[in-house]
Design an enzyme around this catalytic site. Structure first.
Site, PDB file in Angstrom:
ATOM      1  N   GLN A  69     -17.548 -14.155 -34.128  1.00 18.97           N
ATOM      2  CA  GLN A  69     -16.968 -14.647 -35.374  1.00 18.97           C
ATOM      3  C   GLN A  69     -17.184 -16.162 -35.469  1.00 18.97           C
ATOM      4  O   GLN A  69     -16.915 -16.904 -34.530  1.00 18.97           O
ATOM      5  CB  GLN A  69     -15.466 -14.294 -35.419  1.00 18.97           C
ATOM      6  N   ASP A 118     -24.569  -8.708 -37.296  1.00 14.49           N
ATOM      7  CA  ASP A 118     -24.407  -9.779 -38.288  1.00 14.49           C
ATOM      8  C   ASP A 118     -25.759 -10.220 -38.858  1.00 14.49           C
ATOM      9  O   ASP A 118     -25.807 -10.928 -39.862  1.00 14.49           O
ATOM     10  CB  ASP A 118     -23.747 -11.004 -37.625  1.00 14.49           C
ATOM     11  N   LYS A 157     -11.814  -6.445 -39.812  1.00 14.25           N
ATOM     12  CA  LYS A 157     -12.976  -5.723 -39.280  1.00 14.25           C
ATOM     13  C   LYS A 157     -12.523  -4.602 -38.337  1.00 14.25           C
ATOM     14  O   LYS A 157     -13.049  -3.492 -38.380  1.00 14.25           O
ATOM     15  CB  LYS A 157     -13.933  -6.710 -38.584  1.00 14.25           C
TER      16      LYS A 157
END
Ligand code: NAD
Ligand code: L34
Length: 327
Positions: free
Chosen positions: A124, A147, A80
């Site tokens: 994450q 997200d 990322k």
């Protein structure tokens, strides 16, 4: 109709179309997620550069929170950060020990929520068991929730209100669109019902083109761990598109797939190899299924790199202050 096609049709006495039967024996077209992700990142770089130039904006910015030492998580966050660099997004990773408390994490998220220089925040997953994943996802400012895991954003997605959409579901939609896979009126089976992957996937695939985004118009069946194997096969055999997101190795085998169907493999499982090393595989028996499917995504090189590219797209949207990424 050729003899072999009529033979297959008689043998299977199924409602396969001639087009599908022609596909039998031909290797499926591989949907190259890595390549498509590369194209998306190039487009994004161009758009971000233009946006910064025209409006005198600073670069969009992304902060990832990484808890613990899980090698897969570390690698994904690294990907990322690398992708952010490629497209001109400023990014940083805040690495924390797995002993960090939930309150410490909530404080950190609150600080980032208030930081004007931070456009997108991601935690994450997975996080250690002593921390509530739901509370963390809900702590992220919904406007910075790149997200799409905040409960308000999940609710908005389910109510067709523009919002951030989880990157993996977006990735699959983008792969289907760019590979020109028709979804209108088609049968789709989604294997897996998780809130982060299977559910948003199914929501997007059955959306109504008249008033919902992205308007994919498929008939969607969701299967899960308590779908009996023969029922799963009943549905997958009728599916024009199968999206598998379970982490069950070899869940989708050739005899479960309709000739010519499109098979999207979201699953990622690391397995040991004979040389003492390891590799990742998906949910699909690739070698068997590629002989019968019309299109198939590989693992690695399929949905994974696209997930990362779509996170970049969401981050740019967050910087622009817009809500939605799907057109
Ligand atoms: P999860 O563990 O939350 O969900 C797994 C789902 O699979 C559950 O809904 C479960 O009911 C279902 N399932 C289990 N056994 C099944 C069976 N026999 N038949 C049908 N369904 C079954 O996992 P998740 O976060 O949704 O991720 C799923 C998989 O996708 C994992 O392998 C994960 O690593 C992978 N993943 C990949 C990407 C990517 O970008 N490629 C992104 C996220 C997750
Ligand atoms: N918060 N947590 C949050 N957001 C996410 O979107 C994720 N996910 C999943 C795990 N936890 C998360 C990801 O980013 C899985 N995931 C992810 C990201 C990237 C890749 C796969 C999954 C990826 O790039 N995969 C490559 C290489 C994989 C390898 O070599 O190990 C592929 O080709 O599939």
């Amino acid at each position: 109709m050729s003899d072999s096609i009529s033979l297959i049709r008689n043998t299977f006495s199924n409602n396969f179309s001639t087009e599908m039967l022609r596909n039998m024996g031909k290797a499926a077209e591989i949907i190259d997620g890595k390549k498509i992700a590369g194209e998306i990142k190039k487009e994004l770089k161009r758009d971000i550069d233009k946006w910064m130039e025209n409006n005198n904006n600073r670069a969009p910015s992304l902060v990832a929170i990484l808890v613990g030492e899980d090698p897969a998580s570390k690698k994904y966050v690294q990907f990322k950060m690398q992708a952010a660099k490629e497209v001109g997004i400023t990014s940083s990773t805040i690495k924390l020990d797995s002993s960090v408390t939930e309150n410490e994490l909530l404080d950190l998220i609150n600080k980032l929520n208030k930081d004007d220089k931070c456009d997108g925040i991601l935690v994450q997953l997975p996080v250690p068991d002593h921390v509530s994943e739901r509370r963390l996802c809900n702590a992220v400012d919904p406007k910075k929730d790149v997200d799409g895991f905040h409960i308000n954003n999940i609710g908005k997605l389910c109510s067709n209100v523009d919002t951030f959409v989880p990157c993996t579901a977006l990735a699959v939609i983008e792969l289907l669109k760019r590979s020109k896979i028709e979804t209108f009126g088609k049968n789709v089976v989604v294997c897996g019902r998780s809130k982060n992957v299977g559910l948003p996937m199914a929501m997007l695939l059955h959306s109504d083109y008249r008033n919902e985004l992205p308007g994919m118009e498929a008939t969607v069946t969701m299967c899960h761990r308590n779908t009996p194997p023969d029922e799963l096969m009943y549905f997958t055999k009728r599916a024009d598109i199968i999206v598998s997101a379970t982490g069950v190795v070899n869940l989708i085998k050739a005899d479960m797939v309709k000739p010519g169907a499109c098979v999207i493999d979201v699953g990622i499982t690391r397995i040991p190899t004979e040389d003492g090393k390891s590799k990742i595989v998906g949910d699909v028996d690739f070698e068997g299924v590629e002989k019968i499917a019309g299109h198939i995504t590989p693992v690695p090189g399929g949905v994974g790199p696209m997930t990362v590219a779509m996170l970049m797209k969401n981050t740019f949207q967050a910087a622009k202050g817009l809500k939605a990424v799907i057109q």
